[in-house]
Structure formats: C-alpha cells, structure tokens
Enzyme design. Structure first.
Site, PDB file in Angstrom:
ATOM      1  N   HIS A 120       0.801  -1.165  -0.089  1.00 18.36           N
ATOM      2  CA  HIS A 120       0.006   0.037  -0.021  1.00 18.36           C
ATOM      3  C   HIS A 120       1.133   1.228  -0.071  1.00 18.36           C
ATOM      4  O   HIS A 120       1.913   1.164   0.640  1.00 18.36           O
ATOM      5  CB  HIS A 120      -0.919   0.039   1.133  1.00 18.36           C
ATOM      6  N   GLN A 200      -4.940  -5.282   6.984  1.00 18.60           N
ATOM      7  CA  GLN A 200      -6.022  -6.167   6.559  1.00 18.60           C
ATOM      8  C   GLN A 200      -5.707  -7.741   7.023  1.00 18.60           C
ATOM      9  O   GLN A 200      -6.805  -8.621   6.838  1.00 18.60           O
ATOM     10  CB  GLN A 200      -5.712  -6.395   4.706  1.00 18.60           C
ATOM     11  N   LYS A 223     -10.512  -0.522  10.274  1.00 22.58           N
ATOM     12  CA  LYS A 223     -10.753  -1.576   9.412  1.00 22.58           C
ATOM     13  C   LYS A 223     -11.269  -2.939  10.446  1.00 22.58           C
ATOM     14  O   LYS A 223     -11.439  -3.943   9.745  1.00 22.58           O
ATOM     15  CB  LYS A 223      -9.488  -1.950   8.626  1.00 22.58           C
ATOM     16  N   CYS A 360      -4.533   2.411  -3.589  1.00 22.01           N
ATOM     17  CA  CYS A 360      -3.457   2.983  -3.089  1.00 22.01           C
ATOM     18  C   CYS A 360      -2.323   1.858  -3.244  1.00 22.01           C
ATOM     19  O   CYS A 360      -1.530   1.743  -2.295  1.00 22.01           O
ATOM     20  CB  CYS A 360      -3.612   3.457  -1.568  1.00 22.01           C
TER      21      CYS A 360
HETATM   22  N1  PMP Z   1      -2.072  -0.678   4.425  1.00 14.20           N
HETATM   23  C1  PMP Z   1      -2.919  -1.274   4.053  1.00 14.20           C
HETATM   24  C2  PMP Z   1      -2.766  -2.722   3.485  1.00 14.20           C
HETATM   25  C3  PMP Z   1      -4.193  -0.801   3.754  1.00 14.20           C
HETATM   26  O1  PMP Z   1      -5.262  -1.552   3.468  1.00 14.20           O
HETATM   27  C4  PMP Z   1      -4.513   0.408   4.362  1.00 14.20           C
HETATM   28  C5  PMP Z   1      -5.784   1.204   4.018  1.00 14.20           C
HETATM   29  N2  PMP Z   1      -6.428   1.018   3.103  1.00 14.20           N
HETATM   30  C6  PMP Z   1      -3.444   1.025   4.803  1.00 14.20           C
HETATM   31  C7  PMP Z   1      -2.078   0.624   5.186  1.00 14.20           C
HETATM   32  C8  PMP Z   1      -3.550   2.586   5.315  1.00 14.20           C
HETATM   33  O2  PMP Z   1      -4.591   2.461   6.526  1.00 14.20           O
HETATM   34  P1  PMP Z   1      -5.057   4.046   7.139  1.00 14.20           P
HETATM   35  O3  PMP Z   1      -5.656   4.656   5.958  1.00 14.20           O
HETATM   36  O4  PMP Z   1      -6.258   3.464   8.050  1.00 14.20           O
HETATM   37  O5  PMP Z   1      -4.126   4.729   7.799  1.00 14.20           O
END
Ligand code: PMP
Length: 402
Positions: A120, A200, A223, A360
């Site tokens: 990500h 995740q 999440k 992302c």
């Molecule tokens: N890492 C992963 C694997 C994610 O799925 C996400 C959220 N899509 C993030 C990091 C970032 O999380 P947050 O936006 O809650 O800081």
C-alpha cells in the site's frame, strides 16, 4: 469447497447496513457494530473527560479506562507489555512514525530498505521520504505468479546493508497472506528488522506478534469494526526505548526547560497532545466484539466467502481474477472490456458496494498490467446472499456492455 456451514450471521449487529445492501468494501473500512457505537456514545454522553492530567475523579476514571484499553490491545496482539502499544491515528501514521523516528535515527547513507511490489502507498511513501533524507536506498521484492510476496527471491536479494523490511501481512488488493514467520526469519538472518502492515490481517485472522517474530506491527481500528482516527503501532520494547519522538508537545515529556527538554518513556513519548480518548474506547470495544466471535471463526467464514466468490466469478467468462485462491477476505477482479469504475457504478445500481480503483497500490497495478481493479472484500456481516448479489450485478454489467 462448501460455504461456511454456519454463516456468522452478524448482520443484525450493524445498524448502518440496510436490508438488501451488499456491503463488500470492508477492506476500505468496516461497518460498525452496535457495541462499538454504544461504547463511543457512552464515552461522550456519560464518562467523557480528558486522560492523564485531570485531578478530579472523572478524569482518573477515564485514564483507567484508557489504559485498560491499551492492555486489552496488547493482549489482543500478543504484545509483552502495554507499554509496547502506541496509539496513533492509523496505520499510515504508525508507519510514518517508524520511518521518521527509527529510520531517521538509524538509517545511514547506503543502508537499504526492503519493501515489496504489493505494498500500500502508506508502506512505500514514508520510506521514500526517509530514504531521501538519510541517503538510504529502497529495494522491492517481487511477487510469485499467484500474487504472494516471493520470499525466496527476497531472501536472495537481502544483504547486510538491509536494515529494515516492511511488508503487508495481508495484501489489500490480492488478499494474499504473507508467511510472516518466515519473513521475520529471513529478515533477521541479515540483521534487518521486520515491520508488518497488519491493516488487512488484524480484522480477519488471529495475530500474535510474539509468535510471528516481527519487530513492528501496525493496524487501523476502522478496518477492525472500530472508529476512524485511531490505530496502533506495536514495537518491541527495546526498539521503542531507543527511538526519539516524532511529535513534540504536551504529554510526551519528562521535564521541559528552554535549555533542555527530556522525554517520557514509551508509549507516552510517541503520544504528544490530547489523545483520541473515545476512539481508544471504541477500539477496545471493537476488539471485544471480534474476540467474542473469534478470529478463527472470522477467518473460516471469510475464507469460505472468498472461495465461493472465486468459484462463481471464474465460471463467468470475461472475468479475470487476481490473487491466490486462499486469499484472506479479499477478491480483486476485472471484467474484460469494462473499466472497473463502470463495474462499480453499475453494481451500485444493484445495491452492491465494491471498491474500484488502484487501491493505493499503483506499483502493484503496474505489475498486474492494469490501472485499476474491482475489489470485493468481506466482513462478519456478509453471507452467500451478498455473493449472489455480486454475481447477478456482474452479469448485468456484462449484458449492458454486450
Ligand atoms: N495498509 C494497508 C494494507 C491498507 O489496506 C490500508 C488502508 N487501505 C493502509 C495501510 C492505510 O490505512 P489507514 O488509511 O487507515 O492509515
């Protein structure tokens, strides 16, 4: 494989999911169960006060609840001590904290950072920022053909110059699950630390940081059926002890003078300012909620939903599936000749909510040779009816696009 013989059937706990709406975007953010909503409401309507500073009883009580939530979080992920739990805004802030504080202190020019193709952006960009500042260099571990981080290839790439390895425990696009223990062994063989992005993983499988052998672990409460604006950085105590603060302000100091300021020990050192008091209570309620169901049961439930979805979609020609068959809770796909945004829009008309886009993870999109995918992701409230709605919706997409 049969669908989970006993569906979890938790839909009734979630007031924001109306009847007939298939919410398949839990990997972006989970809906909130009543006990979490109630804990947040109580935190503001009944027990609200600041923490750590008040001399009055209400604040002392709130401090006890806040620190109890820290202990709850520590036991939930197998931390040795509550002091290893740093409350942050979310996984993004947790990774930035490690990159800026640990990386800013210990990375030297020519040191190397190992990431993977499927990360990500929040496990890429913080490292790029600190690499630019320190002169460290980023390497990227490749993937296997079924979309896992290729640990054999990574092992062959790692050198004594690698100081840290940062990997997703579960991919937010492919759902592939990292063999985290092996990743830790491989990283440690060259003396590197392992940071796991558990965003995740924590909502869909039991996580024990001691058993995994990692050095840092981050996740976001939202999440995990908890509130937004709160997340967790776990770090091994001796690593946190050696790290400077990232933010300065109230609550993180020992003594302040204009000549010299000394800092509080972790976790306070990393928690400058008034914390997200009620968010932390919501996180604890979310942990209680998933623990009562059981992470093993959640993993089995989502595994069955993934298998059924992949089976149903692979029966539709013109649908391409990404990721491995044993993905955790997440299925990315593409409908030939239809942009994922159109897939998502038409599914929305059928009351099916999926995510469409790059998630992302633009380097992963480039690797897959697409600029976006459609993604269905599951939670405790989903059942076979949601898969049926998804499949019917995709059939409608195919009819519309001929
Ligand atoms: N890492 C992963 C694997 C994610 O799925 C996400 C959220 N899509 C993030 C990091 C970032 O999380 P947050 O936006 O809650 O800081």
């Amino acid at each position: 494989m049969p669908v989970s013989a006993r569906p979890l059937d938790r839909l009734a706990d979630f007031p924001a999911i109306p009847a007939g709406w298939a919410y398949l975007d839990t990997a972006a953010t989970a809906q909130k169960p009543r006990p979490v909503i109630d804990a947040i409401a109580r935190g503001y309507a009944e027990t609200y006060a600041t923490v750590h500073r008040g001399v009055y009883q209400r604040s002392a009580d709130m401090t006890l609840a806040f620190e109890a939530a820290r202990r709850r979080t520590a036991s939930f992920i197998g931390a040795r001590a509550p002091e290893e739990i740093v409350f942050v805004r979310g996984a993004t802030e947790g990774i930035n904290l490690v990159a800026q504080s640990w990386g800013g202190t210990f990375l030297k020019p020519g040191d190397r950072i190992m990431l993977s193709v499927l990360e990500h952006h929040s496990n890429i960009v913080p490292w790029q920022l600190i690499a630019d500042r320190t002169g460290a260099v980023i390497d990227v571990a490749p993937l296997t053909s079924d979309g896992r981080i290729d640990l054999d290839a990574m092992a062959a790439m790692l050198t004594e110059r690698h100081r840290i390895v940062g990997l997703a425990h579960v991919s937010n696009v492919l759902g592939s699950v990292l063999d985290a223990r092996r990743a830790a062994e491989i990283a440690h063989q060259v003396g590197a630390l392992l940071l796991l992005d558990g965003c995740q993983a924590v909502p869909r499988m039991p996580v024990d940081v001691a058993a995994l052998g990692c050095d840092f672990y981050v996740f976001s409460a939202h999440k995990l059926y908890g509130p937004t604006g709160i997340g967790v950085l776990w770090g091994r105590g001796e690593l946190l002890d050696a790290m400077p603060p990232m933010h300065g302000g109230g609550a993180m100091i020992d003594k302040v003078t204009f000549e010299k300021t000394t800092f509080a020990p972790p976790p306070a050192r990393f928690e400058a300012g008034t914390p997200h008091v009620v968010g932390v209570l919501g996180l604890a309620a979310a942990i209680d909620y998933v623990d009562a169901i059981g992470l093993d049961a959640i993993a089995a439930h989502e595994g069955a939903l993934v298998r059924e979805t992949r089976e149903a979609l692979s029966g539709l020609n013109s649908v391409r599936l990404f990721g491995p068959d044993d993905a955790a809770g997440i299925v990315s796909f593409a409908v030939e000749g239809v942009h994922p945004h159109d897939v998502g829009t038409i599914l929305d008309e059928s009351r099916v909510a999926i995510r469409a886009g790059h998630h992302c993870a633009q380097p992963l999109m480039a690797h897959l040779g697409v600029d976006a995918t459609a993604r269905a992701s599951f939670g405790v409230y989903n059942g076979p009816q949601d898969i049926a709605a998804l499949v019917a919706g995709i059939e409608r997409v195919r009819r519309i696009f001929g």
